[in-house]
Write an enzyme that holds these catalytic residues in place. Structure first.
Site, short mmCIF file in Angstrom:
data_model
loop_
_atom_site.label_atom_id
_atom_site.label_comp_id
_atom_site.label_asym_id
_atom_site.label_seq_id
_atom_site.Cartn_x
_atom_site.Cartn_y
_atom_site.Cartn_z
CG ASP A 1 -3.58 4.64 -3.07
OD1 ASP A 1 -2.87 4.35 -2.09
OD2 ASP A 1 -3.64 5.77 -3.58
CG HIS B 1 -2.27 0.63 0.95
ND1 HIS B 1 -2.43 1.75 0.16
CD2 HIS B 1 -3.52 0.30 1.36
CE1 HIS B 1 -3.70 2.09 0.10
NE2 HIS B 1 -4.39 1.22 0.82
#
Length: 453
Positions: free
Chosen positions: A430, A426
């Protein structure tokens, strides 16, 4: 003329290697290109070949020793030529010594409390580890086990285990294995070496044994141990890698179901023809590798890595495929998978898997990956949470293909369904770009002719 054989650098990130075994002993003849020893790097085990013909005159590091790259580990020459100059330090360390001592002046109290300065010669891994363990690199300045006194990760580990004690990485490992306290071995400013630890261990063995404590009564319900497996080698290497990945990269896993009916049909049509024409057995994994390569071309953030303060987006789509080898998990790499034909992918993957399962993989076979596929669907797994191969941004888990009732055009039909589990870092991307990659991959697999064009 006698030559010094040094620990090779098996990859751009390798700082040290562990000698798994020697294939030759002192006095044995060896030819250039013949396997000389097996080395475990930070990725896998490799057979290292001799660089010259001759006789093994001296072995400078035993099996299980961890040695910094470019450190002398062996001398090869003729049977009768003198090698005293090499053994005395002109190009090699003394036997059984795997690092060259560098004496550094003790820091003053003011220097010890000062922040670490950038001028300290240390590897990136050593700097990161020092920050994690609270080790001041200034106290190790010019005294590392790397070339020119460069501080390596192993030096930081040693300093963390025995603060204030200067010891070689090999001495630290041996002390840990034998239960010797480095603080009791250290004498003066000189660095503790492997032979110092071995002498201390031998002295402890000759001392009068302490009265053995009475064994504690067994705990009720304690299970019997069937086997004890040493936690070392490739098993420990894999454990260290996945632990570092899990606790460094924030993992997010997305799951998506894919209709593989068309892909299975295409595979059935092509497999026999490919086998007869090219002598290659094609599998669904080959289709997946090709499809992943094409999907990565459309979603470059999934084909990236976080290295230091940079997110590197790669132009090459190099797809690694996790392989369960007898020695542990190995990930051979299909380079530029998006540009290869299915036959080329199938042929290359068969060769790579065979070498890995025989333990014959090369550094080139397992390096340069930008994305990884791990498939455990053959064991009936429907979903899992794969761990990213650092420093890559993504890994794709492939689950079983199962016949299920699904609704197609308002009708309930039986289709071949499969789950894909994508874990991504992450910090690099995203959820939206990761989900878009899965959507593209799903579209390719459900319309498999598009994989071929």
């Amino acid at each position: 003329m006698a030559s010094v054989f040094k620990m090779p650098m098996l990859g751009n990130t390798m700082e040290e290697g562990t000698i798994v075994q020697w294939f030759k002993k002192v006095g044995d003849p060896v030819k250039k290109g013949e396997p000389l020893l097996e080395v475990m790097s930070d990725k896998a085990n490799f057979e290292v070949e001799a660089e010259a013909d001759g006789i093994v005159r001296a072995v400078l590091a035993d099996a299980d020793a961890t040695v910094a790259v470019h450190t002398p580990i062996c001398i090869i020459g003729t049977a009768d030529e003198p090698i005293d100059d090499l053994l005395s330090g002109d190009g090699a360390s003394a036997p059984q010594q795997t690092t060259t001592p560098v004496t550094a002046s003790a820091p003053t109290a003011e220097q010890a409390s000062a922040p670490v300065v950038s001028s300290v010669a240390a590897s990136p891994r050593a700097k990161k580890l020092a920050a994690e363990k609270g080790v001041d690199l200034a106290t190790l300045a010019a005294g590392g086990s790397g070339p020119g006194g460069r501080i390596l990760a192993a030096d930081v580990e040693a300093a963390a285990i025995a603060p204030g004690v200067r010891a070689t990485p090999l001495a630290t490992r041996i002390a840990d294995d034998l239960g010797v306290r480095l603080a009791e071995v250290a004498a003066g400013p000189a660095r503790v070496r492997a032979e110092d630890v071995l002498r201390a261990a031998q002295a402890a063995q000759t001392a009068p044994p302490a009265p053995a404590p009475k064994p504690a009564p067994p705990t009720a319900g304690e299970p019997a141990v069937a086997e004890v497996i040493p936690f070392k080698g490739l098993r420990k290497l894999t454990a260290d890698t996945v632990t570092r990945s899990r606790f460094t990269a924030p993992h997010i896993t997305l799951n998506m179901e894919v209709d593989m009916t068309g892909a299975k049909a295409l595979h059935a049509q092509l497999a026999q023809s490919v086998q007869e024409t090219y002598g290659v057995k094609m599998t669904l994994t080959d289709l997946l590798v090709k499809a992943v390569g094409k999907a990565l071309a459309k979603h470059p953030l999934c084909n990236a890595a976080l290295i230091g303060d940079e997110i590197r987006v790669y132009a090459d789509r190099n797809v690694g495929v996790a392989v369960a080898a007898p020695s542990g998990l190995v990930v051979p790499v299909i380079r530029q998978a998006d540009t290869l034909s299915l036959v080329e992918i199938s042929s290359k993957l068969r060769e790579l898997v065979a070498r890995c399962r025989e333990g014959k993989q090369t550094q080139d076979d397992i390096s340069g990956g930008t994305f990884t596929i791990t498939n455990i669907g053959m064991f009936g797994v429907d979903s899992f949470d794969p761990i990213i191969v650092p420093p890559q941004a993504c890994i794709l888990g492939v689950c079983r293909v199962a016949e299920k009732p699904v609704v197609v055009d308002g009708q309930i039909v039986i289709r071949s369904m499969m789950n894909l589990s994508l874990s991504f870092d992450h910090r690099v991307l995203d959820g939206v770009p990761a989900a878009q990659f899965l959507q593209t991959l799903k579209g390719l697999l459900e319309n498999p002719l598009t994989i071929l064009v």
